[in-house]
Design an enzyme around this catalytic site. Structure first.
Site, PDB file in Angstrom:
ATOM      1  N   ASP A 103      -7.099  -2.702  10.550  1.00 46.28           N
ATOM      2  CA  ASP A 103      -7.348  -2.404  11.963  1.00 46.28           C
ATOM      3  C   ASP A 103      -8.849  -2.325  12.216  1.00 46.28           C
ATOM      4  O   ASP A 103      -9.633  -2.055  11.305  1.00 46.28           O
ATOM      5  CB  ASP A 103      -6.727  -1.049  12.343  1.00 46.28           C
ATOM      6  CG  ASP A 103      -5.212  -1.070  12.234  1.00 46.28           C
ATOM      7  OD1 ASP A 103      -4.626  -2.160  12.295  1.00 46.28           O
ATOM      8  OD2 ASP A 103      -4.631   0.024  12.087  1.00 46.28           O
TER       9      ASP A 103
HETATM   10  N1  URA Z   1      -2.226   0.627   7.979  1.00 48.29           N
HETATM   11  C1  URA Z   1      -2.775   0.905   9.187  1.00 48.29           C
HETATM   12  O1  URA Z   1      -2.205   1.635   9.966  1.00 48.29           O
HETATM   13  N2  URA Z   1      -3.956   0.334   9.483  1.00 48.29           N
HETATM   14  C2  URA Z   1      -4.653  -0.477   8.640  1.00 48.29           C
HETATM   15  O2  URA Z   1      -5.742  -0.933   8.972  1.00 48.29           O
HETATM   16  C3  URA Z   1      -4.072  -0.740   7.394  1.00 48.29           C
HETATM   17  C4  URA Z   1      -2.864  -0.190   7.078  1.00 48.29           C
END
Ligand code: URA
Length: 234
Positions: A103
């Site tokens: 993310d």
């Molecule tokens: N899980 C999440 O919620 N975000 C990420 O960036 C990676 C795994």
């Protein structure tokens, strides 16, 4: 391999552009200037320099980036710069792709490769390459929440509960969570389903490959043979 073809294979532009680079005196090979685009070299581990920057010939490009927060894992980012802006031009030209996504607000170990087979092996759910996340939660993480995370939590749009492979406490609000899958917002959704909330998230390992302590945020590094072996080691 002729210099022109070698440079092209490493992301330095079209064959014509690579020919021009050599003829303009901007290329050296194994420490010696080489203005002949058709000079022949054994490419294996060959060191060459373009405009004074040294590279080593690599048949496939596989690397790690210490992703800072505030970057999107996309070629067409919507709200923030792309992680690809953190890589040098020849790597982008080679078409390296992110292995899975983090993310925008997640930091940590992000892999890239132009090796289609490796990309498939690392991203396919069948191979279950574990990913380790350091999670800072909004509230203290209690035993019931950790048990829920390893026992399995039901997420919306998932046919069955998802369970972490491991969940270790680090401090009152920090846990290390190991997941076999890489589903959309999986850590955040699992932690929410367990009754807490992710405040910050860092990926610290993929397979047996850990984010090196000396790799600063925003920096990238090639993966060598031993790193690749660690990646797929259990
Ligand atoms: N899980 C999440 O919620 N975000 C990420 O960036 C990676 C795994």
């Amino acid at each position: 391999m002729q210099l022109e073809r070698l440079l092209h294979s490493q992301g330095f532009g079209t064959r014509k552009a690579c020919r021009a680079l050599a003829r303009a005196g901007r290329v050296s090979v194994a420490g010696e200037p080489c203005g002949d685009p058709f000079a022949d070299f054994a490419p294996e581990n060959l060191e060459f320099a373009v405009d004074g920057e040294t590279w080593r010939y690599r048949e496939k490009a596989t690397l790690m980036l210490h992703k800072p927060p505030g970057y999107e894992c996309s070629h067409k980012p919507l709200h923030h710069p792309s992680v690809f802006t953190l890589l040098p031009e020849p790597l982008k030209a080679r078409g390296v792709q992110c292995v899975g996504r983090l993310d925008e607000d997640t930091r940590g170990l992000l892999l890239f490769t132009d090796d289609g087979q490796l990309l498939h092996r690392l991203s396919s759910p069948k191979h279950k390459v574990p990913k380790v996340y350091q999670v800072t939660a909004k509230h203290p993480v209690d035993a019931a929440q950790m048990a829920a995370l390893t026992g399995g939590v039901q997420l919306r749009d998932e046919p069955a509960p998802l369970a972490a492979l491991a969940c270790e406490p680090v401090s009152e609000r920090v846990i290390r969570l190991t997941l076999a899958e890489g589903k959309y917002h999986q850590v955040k959704r699992m932690v929410a389903a367990a009754g807490n909330r992710v405040e910050s998230l860092q990926r610290i390992a993929v397979g047996g490959l850990a984010l090196p302590e000396d790799l600063a945020e925003g920096e990238w590094r090639w993966l060598e043979e031993e790193d690749l072996a660690r990646l797929t080691a259990k």
